[in-house]
Design an enzyme around this catalytic site. Sequence first.
Site, PDB file in Angstrom:
ATOM      1  N   LYS A  96       0.847  -1.183   0.000  1.00  0.00           N
ATOM      2  CA  LYS A  96       0.000   0.000   0.000  1.00  0.00           C
ATOM      3  C   LYS A  96       0.890   1.243   0.000  1.00  0.00           C
ATOM      4  O   LYS A  96       2.083   1.165   0.237  1.00  0.00           O
ATOM      5  CB  LYS A  96      -0.904   0.007   1.240  1.00  0.00           C
ATOM      6  CG  LYS A  96      -2.044  -0.998   1.115  1.00  0.00           C
ATOM      7  CD  LYS A  96      -3.047  -0.905   2.253  1.00  0.00           C
ATOM      8  CE  LYS A  96      -3.594   0.465   2.508  1.00  0.00           C
ATOM      9  NZ  LYS A  96      -4.250   1.116   1.364  1.00  0.00           N
ATOM     10  N   GLU A 105      -2.820   4.899   7.050  1.00  0.00           N
ATOM     11  CA  GLU A 105      -3.568   3.679   6.707  1.00  0.00           C
ATOM     12  C   GLU A 105      -3.155   2.526   7.617  1.00  0.00           C
ATOM     13  O   GLU A 105      -3.998   1.747   8.065  1.00  0.00           O
ATOM     14  CB  GLU A 105      -3.323   3.306   5.240  1.00  0.00           C
ATOM     15  CG  GLU A 105      -4.009   4.254   4.279  1.00  0.00           C
ATOM     16  CD  GLU A 105      -3.662   3.999   2.832  1.00  0.00           C
ATOM     17  OE1 GLU A 105      -4.509   4.292   1.975  1.00  0.00           O
ATOM     18  OE2 GLU A 105      -2.546   3.540   2.541  1.00  0.00           O
TER      19      GLU A 105
HETATM   20  O1  LIG Z   1      -2.518   2.604  -0.424  1.00  0.00           O
HETATM   21  C1  LIG Z   1      -3.223   3.418  -0.959  1.00  0.00           C
HETATM   22  C2  LIG Z   1      -3.072   4.872  -0.728  1.00  0.00           C
HETATM   23  O2  LIG Z   1      -1.956   5.155   0.062  1.00  0.00           O
HETATM   24  C3  LIG Z   1      -4.316   2.993  -1.866  1.00  0.00           C
HETATM   25  O3  LIG Z   1      -5.180   2.171  -1.179  1.00  0.00           O
HETATM   26  C4  LIG Z   1      -3.705   2.253  -3.014  1.00  0.00           C
HETATM   27  O4  LIG Z   1      -2.764   3.103  -3.648  1.00  0.00           O
HETATM   28  C5  LIG Z   1      -4.757   1.799  -4.024  1.00  0.00           C
HETATM   29  O5  LIG Z   1      -5.303   2.912  -4.662  1.00  0.00           O
HETATM   30  P1  LIG Z   1      -6.374   2.779  -5.804  1.00  0.00           P
HETATM   31  O6  LIG Z   1      -7.617   2.271  -5.183  1.00  0.00           O
HETATM   32  O7  LIG Z   1      -6.505   4.189  -6.355  1.00  0.00           O
HETATM   33  O8  LIG Z   1      -5.817   1.831  -6.841  1.00  0.00           O
END
Ligand SMILES: O=C(CO)[C@H](O)[C@H](O)COP(=O)(O)O
Length: 232
Positions: A96, A105
Amino acid sequence: MDQKQLKVEAARKALEHVASGMKLGIGTGSTAEEFVRLLAQKLAAGLQIVGVPTSERTAALCRELGVPLSTLDETPELDLTIDGADEIDMHLSLIKGGGGALLREKIVAAASTRMIVIADKSKVVDTLGRFPLPIEVNRFGLRATEHAIAAAANRLGLSGDIKLRMTDAQPFVTDGDHFILDASFGRIPDTRALSDALLAIPGVVEHGLFIGLASAAIVAGSDGIETIQAVR
Ligand SMILES: O=C(CO)[C@H](O)[C@H](O)COP(=O)(O)O
């Protein structure tokens, strides 16, 4: 179905796990945003929850759509977090941080009894590492931290580009006022060893490997929706 619609379908399925009275961690990214939009519709229809957002970006969308918010200080124990991911393996380990919110997160996920990941099927991999690993670092000693990360990775047989994340020709700054290094190490066979090695570096604030945090992943593909459960 296009990728956006798949994200909507995963988010819709995740909403089935949300019940009135829940304290809910709310993730960041385009998939999490689809979840927020659907959540707002349910709230308008009478559902009652309080949300703890994982980024300023998510908080702004929640405010715009009337999702009631709290902070982790006011609400330190959460029932469920719904969040997206950049990569998911069959053990429900994740990468992530593509959206730059990995620190909050991870704090929010760790404060939650359950974490459900929502994603389209393209995010599922055999081994994590195709997506560059985001590593949140203190601004102080950036180059020294970068060298230490490269050396730690080398000791584990990993190598590759480590790039400072930029936005509009400036370093990207996280909600915690840190920088992000994106490390293209390729396949990471031992995620736990890399996690431990990165966290031992003083300039590393946190990294985007989420190990043992997700309880389930709802993955939407053109052939339907699959729920991957954690086996622990
Ligand atoms: O970790 C994250 C943000 O820090 C997001 O959950 C991850 O990048 C996925 O993003 P998306 O749903 O736009 O593909």
